[in-house]
Design a protein around this motif. Sequence first.
Motif: not given
Length: 169
Positions: A106-128
């Motif tokens: 679960t991904v929360l913002d700095a205030g604790g409000t849920e944004i969503g969930k991590v579905r995937a991780i991508h890397n196109h060369g610079a960073s994840d």
Amino acid sequence: MAGPDRVCVGAITGAFGVRGEVRLKSFCTEAEAIGDYAPLWTEDGSRSFTVKITRSIPNGLAARLSGVSNKDQADALRGTRLFADRDKLPGLPDDEFYHADLIGLTVLDAGGTEIGKVRAIHNHGASDLLEVTGPGLKAPILLPFTREVIPTVDIAAGRIIADVPEGLL
């Protein structure tokens, strides 16, 4: 399906030659180390392979897999993702994570409000980039996996705290 006790370490991208070698894409930090984590399993766990790296080739490795002795068998495995038992993988420092451990958090913002969930991780060369989906999002968002944007990852609690760049939401 591969469970939490297995981590995807590579994929077969096709046959290499006519004697049963496969083209192997390794997701390991040191590509050749993929053979050290054998047996490698198919995602459904129905097959396992020992791996012998034969040489480096453009965009991957050539390898021999146990039970694969001809081009037709190698071709039939194209697209197969390979998983290693987690206990065979090296431990990681506190600030590094296996992608498999981040999926579903679960991904929360700095205030604790849920944004969503991590579905995937991508890397196109610079960073994840974390692909985050949620009911309040019109489309998935991509968050850079950097300390500035993701200051906290708490695997045990199943959450990530994100300092979402302005204008992204």
